[in-house]
Design an enzyme around this catalytic site. Structure first.
Site, PDB file in Angstrom:
ATOM      1  CG  HIS A   1      39.146  39.498  41.113  1.00  0.00           C
ATOM      2  ND1 HIS A   1      38.453  40.825  41.707  1.00  0.00           N
ATOM      3  CD2 HIS A   1      40.044  39.261  42.271  1.00  0.00           C
ATOM      4  CE1 HIS A   1      38.732  40.946  43.038  1.00  0.00           C
ATOM      5  NE2 HIS A   1      39.959  40.104  43.297  1.00  0.00           N
TER       6      HIS A   1
HETATM    7  C1  UD1 Z   1      45.016  38.447  43.423  1.00  0.00           C
HETATM    8  C2  UD1 Z   1      44.895  38.168  44.790  1.00  0.00           C
HETATM    9  C3  UD1 Z   1      43.370  38.747  45.212  1.00  0.00           C
HETATM   10  C4  UD1 Z   1      43.318  40.184  44.887  1.00  0.00           C
HETATM   11  C5  UD1 Z   1      43.508  40.305  43.524  1.00  0.00           C
HETATM   12  C6  UD1 Z   1      43.446  41.591  43.254  1.00  0.00           C
HETATM   13  C7  UD1 Z   1      46.161  35.940  45.967  1.00  0.00           C
HETATM   14  C8  UD1 Z   1      45.752  34.788  46.573  1.00  0.00           C
HETATM   15  N1  UD1 Z   1      44.949  36.754  45.263  1.00  0.00           N
HETATM   16  O1  UD1 Z   1      44.072  37.471  42.652  1.00  0.00           O
HETATM   17  O2  UD1 Z   1      43.320  38.412  46.626  1.00  0.00           O
HETATM   18  O3  UD1 Z   1      41.952  40.217  45.009  1.00  0.00           O
HETATM   19  O4  UD1 Z   1      44.725  39.802  43.191  1.00  0.00           O
HETATM   20  O5  UD1 Z   1      43.178  41.687  41.705  1.00  0.00           O
HETATM   21  O6  UD1 Z   1      47.138  36.732  46.066  1.00  0.00           O
HETATM   22  N2  UD1 Z   1      47.123  37.495  35.304  1.00  0.00           N
HETATM   23  C9  UD1 Z   1      47.301  37.989  33.836  1.00  0.00           C
HETATM   24  N3  UD1 Z   1      47.962  39.232  34.139  1.00  0.00           N
HETATM   25  C10 UD1 Z   1      48.302  39.696  35.234  1.00  0.00           C
HETATM   26  C11 UD1 Z   1      47.868  39.020  36.444  1.00  0.00           C
HETATM   27  C12 UD1 Z   1      47.182  37.772  36.422  1.00  0.00           C
HETATM   28  O7  UD1 Z   1      46.879  37.904  32.980  1.00  0.00           O
HETATM   29  O8  UD1 Z   1      48.803  40.807  35.566  1.00  0.00           O
HETATM   30  C13 UD1 Z   1      45.857  36.147  35.019  1.00  0.00           C
HETATM   31  C14 UD1 Z   1      46.938  35.008  35.131  1.00  0.00           C
HETATM   32  O9  UD1 Z   1      46.316  34.035  34.195  1.00  0.00           O
HETATM   33  C15 UD1 Z   1      46.760  34.357  36.553  1.00  0.00           C
HETATM   34  C16 UD1 Z   1      45.362  34.902  36.989  1.00  0.00           C
HETATM   35  O10 UD1 Z   1      45.142  35.990  36.042  1.00  0.00           O
HETATM   36  O11 UD1 Z   1      46.828  33.040  36.702  1.00  0.00           O
HETATM   37  C17 UD1 Z   1      45.282  34.974  38.424  1.00  0.00           C
HETATM   38  O12 UD1 Z   1      46.274  36.025  39.086  1.00  0.00           O
HETATM   39  P1  UD1 Z   1      46.442  35.815  40.553  1.00  0.00           P
HETATM   40  O13 UD1 Z   1      47.494  36.881  40.872  1.00  0.00           O
HETATM   41  O14 UD1 Z   1      47.051  34.448  40.987  1.00  0.00           O
HETATM   42  O15 UD1 Z   1      45.048  36.190  41.259  1.00  0.00           O
HETATM   43  P2  UD1 Z   1      44.189  37.126  41.206  1.00  0.00           P
HETATM   44  O16 UD1 Z   1      42.975  36.584  40.905  1.00  0.00           O
HETATM   45  O17 UD1 Z   1      44.680  38.585  40.509  1.00  0.00           O
HETATM   46  N1  UDP Z   2      40.165  49.378  39.711  1.00  0.00           N
HETATM   47  C1  UDP Z   2      40.615  49.899  38.802  1.00  0.00           C
HETATM   48  N2  UDP Z   2      40.527  49.615  37.466  1.00  0.00           N
HETATM   49  C2  UDP Z   2      39.914  48.503  37.136  1.00  0.00           C
HETATM   50  C3  UDP Z   2      39.083  47.846  38.187  1.00  0.00           C
HETATM   51  C4  UDP Z   2      39.400  48.013  39.504  1.00  0.00           C
HETATM   52  O1  UDP Z   2      41.521  50.896  38.971  1.00  0.00           O
HETATM   53  O2  UDP Z   2      39.347  48.220  36.018  1.00  0.00           O
HETATM   54  C5  UDP Z   2      40.567  49.395  41.204  1.00  0.00           C
HETATM   55  C6  UDP Z   2      39.459  49.693  42.095  1.00  0.00           C
HETATM   56  O3  UDP Z   2      39.290  51.181  42.134  1.00  0.00           O
HETATM   57  C7  UDP Z   2      39.938  49.186  43.546  1.00  0.00           C
HETATM   58  C8  UDP Z   2      40.770  48.146  43.065  1.00  0.00           C
HETATM   59  O4  UDP Z   2      41.191  48.062  41.616  1.00  0.00           O
HETATM   60  O5  UDP Z   2      40.769  50.243  44.417  1.00  0.00           O
HETATM   61  C9  UDP Z   2      40.414  46.817  43.404  1.00  0.00           C
HETATM   62  O6  UDP Z   2      41.022  45.827  43.133  1.00  0.00           O
HETATM   63  P1  UDP Z   2      40.408  44.397  42.841  1.00  0.00           P
HETATM   64  O7  UDP Z   2      39.099  44.189  42.671  1.00  0.00           O
HETATM   65  O8  UDP Z   2      41.683  43.670  41.832  1.00  0.00           O
HETATM   66  O9  UDP Z   2      41.044  43.857  44.109  1.00  0.00           O
HETATM   67  P2  UDP Z   2      40.599  43.432  45.775  1.00  0.00           P
HETATM   68  O10 UDP Z   2      40.219  44.745  46.411  1.00  0.00           O
HETATM   69  O11 UDP Z   2      39.329  42.511  45.630  1.00  0.00           O
HETATM   70  O12 UDP Z   2      41.444  42.810  46.466  1.00  0.00           O
END
Ligand code: UD1
Ligand code: UDP
Length: 440
Positions: A209
């Site tokens: 992601h």
């Molecule tokens: C965010 C964090 C990242 C973390 C990740 C965990 C920041 C800058 N980034 O990235 O560090 O690793 O979360 O997963 O804080 N969206 C949905 N539904 C949701 C959430 C998001 O559809 O519930 C979609 C939207 O299109 C959104 C995109 O995902 O624009 C990105 O979501 P966003 O929360 O901005 O960043 P992440 O990539 O999730």
């Molecule tokens: N995770 C989960 N379900 C999924 C994918 C990930 O529960 O389908 C959990 C995983 O075990 C880990 C956390 O989500 O603890 C990681 O989140 P993510 O990769 O979104 O964010 P990051 O750690 O890179 O910030």
């Protein structure tokens, strides 16, 4: 004492859960504030249920958006809640926008900040997460740091060791506790039952992601190129919403989904995901948390990044950085599949993130600071003491705390031979080289 926890995304809920649980068990007053950055039930609500923690007291529902808009809205909402609730300390976790917003607001309100998972550095300022974690570290009062390596990052930036607590990572607490619960419960998610995951071999769990991967067509194309060739694997891909969107926009989703050995499913709950990963032969990921969980669950990991703020996993031997280079991904994945000795070595890499008592150590330290009045952030009333920066080679038996008391000083850097070490209070300094500030 009142503790406010700010969280907003999936990993923050997972990694704060053990601390929230520990605070509840000790009967300490607490509030949970959700920024609403993640809002799909698969990315948020399900985790409160799976991890058995109370639902948030506040949700400021910022939703998705640009960094500036998201962070700005968070700051406004967080400020209102903190002014009303007046907690003694605000806890933020990791490196998301909630961490940046929470830390900036709390510091301006003179509320103490505890940064959980502090000190990590990828040294890549193009990552929004690197900016967020550095800003939070600058403003924090207490630092809960997973490893000595991360603590040394902070020492090298000039932070006082007095406020640094090496606690391990709460992800280990969450993993150990919930894997047991998950094993008793078994798989619940329908998509996994349809795949007959119980009886599946050669599972490769894939998550990605990271903006620098999934928002760049060339990088995703290279990664998909490698996935196409890993036909001996059953690739299970619980897809992050960001990645689903970008794959669809690039016109790559169907191409990947049509591959017989690739199973794209919606994001999994924590228990199902732990069962899936612990049953995997290999984890391919750009996730931060998953690099830590892989080494905790003894599963070899290949990380789809060119750098990592979790270098301990690489030096321990459980994780290899493969970037988004098709050939490098294939070479390493095939080696793990074909070379049993190599795979075993990766599986047996020692876990650098502790033994699962991180939440306890964190709340112990907070209670201690509260009792000593160290959470009160007030303008100084004493004239500052001047100090001289010095260096010394220590030849006698003396501990860090004895040296600091005798010399009225604070040790900054400590070298044991040419290795930098963390100056824990009871470390014997004999034979070491130190730098320190001596008050006049
Ligand atoms: C965010 C964090 C990242 C973390 C990740 C965990 C920041 C800058 N980034 O990235 O560090 O690793 O979360 O997963 O804080 N969206 C949905 N539904 C949701 C959430 C998001 O559809 O519930 C979609 C939207 O299109 C959104 C995109 O995902 O624009 C990105 O979501 P966003 O929360 O901005 O960043 P992440 O990539 O999730
Ligand atoms: N995770 C989960 N379900 C999924 C994918 C990930 O529960 O389908 C959990 C995983 O075990 C880990 C956390 O989500 O603890 C990681 O989140 P993510 O990769 O979104 O964010 P990051 O750690 O890179 O910030």
């Amino acid at each position: 004492m009142k503790i406010a926890t700010i969280l907003g995304t999936r990993p923050e809920i997972i990694k704060m859960a053990p601390i929230i649980d520990e605070i509840s068990k000790r009967g300490i007053d607490q509030i949970i504030l959700h920024t609403g950055q993640h809002y799909d039930k698969e990315m948020s609500d399900n985790f409160f249920k799976d991890l058995e923690i109370p639902t948030p007291d506040y949700n400021i529902q910022v939703g998705s958006g640009s960094h500036g808009k998201q962070t700005g809205l968070m700051m406004k909402g967080i400020e209102e809640v903190l002014m009303d609730e007046k907690p003694d300390i605000v806890l933020v976790q990791g490196d998301t926008n909630a961490v940046l917003a929470g830390a900036l607001v709390a510091s301006k309100l003179h509320i103490a900040i505890g940064h959980v998972e502090a000190g990590l550095r990828s040294f890549d300022m193009t990552m929004p997460e690197e900016v967020n974690r550095r800003a939070a570290d600058v403003t924090s009062t207490m630092y809960f740091i997973p490893t000595e390596e991360s603590a040394i990052n902070l020492l090298a930036e000039g932070f006082s060791h007095k406020n640094l607590f090496i606690t391990g990572n709460t992800v280990v607490d969450a993993c150990f506790r919930h894997l047991e619960i998950a094993k008793k419960r078994g798989f619940e998610e329908e998509s996994l039952a349809e795949l007959d995951i119980e009886n599946m071999d050669n599972i490769l769990t894939l998550t990605m992601h990271r903006a620098e991967n999934v928002d760049v067509k060339e990088r995703v194309t290279n990664i998909i190129g490698a996935l196409k060739e890993l036909k001996d694997m059953n690739i299970v891909f619980p897809i992050h919403p960001r990645t689903k969107n970008t794959l669809e926009n690039f016109g790559l989703f169907d191409e990947l989904n049509d591959l017989e050995h690739v199973h794209i499913i919606k994001p999994l709950g924590y228990l199902d995901f732990l069962l899936l990963t612990s049953k995997s032969t290999l984890i391919l990921t750009d996730s931060g948390g998953l690099q830590e969980e892989a080494i905790t669950l003894n599963v070899p990991a290949l990380t789809l990044r060119y750098n990592t703020e979790r270098p301990e996993t690489v030096t321990a031997g459980g994780n290899i950085l493969v970037g988004s280079d098709k050939e490098v991904i294939l070479e390493n994945a095939n080696r793990i599949l074909d070379d049993e000795e190599f795979a075993e070595k990766m599986k047996n890499a020692p876990n650098p993130y502790g033994i699962g008592d991180s939440a306890k150590l964190t709340v112990d330290a907070i209670e201690d600071y509260y009792e000593k009045g160290l959470l009160n952030i007030e303008a100084p009333e004493d004239i500052m003491s001047l100090f001289t920066r010095k260096m010394a080679s220590i030849t006698e038996d003396i501990t860090v705390s004895e040296f600091e008391e005798n010399e009225n000083s604070l040790i900054h850097m400590l070298f044991d031979g040419n290795e930098m070490r963390f100056p824990s209070d009871d470390l014997n300094l004999k034979g070491m080289m130190i730098t320190y500030d001596r008050r006049e």
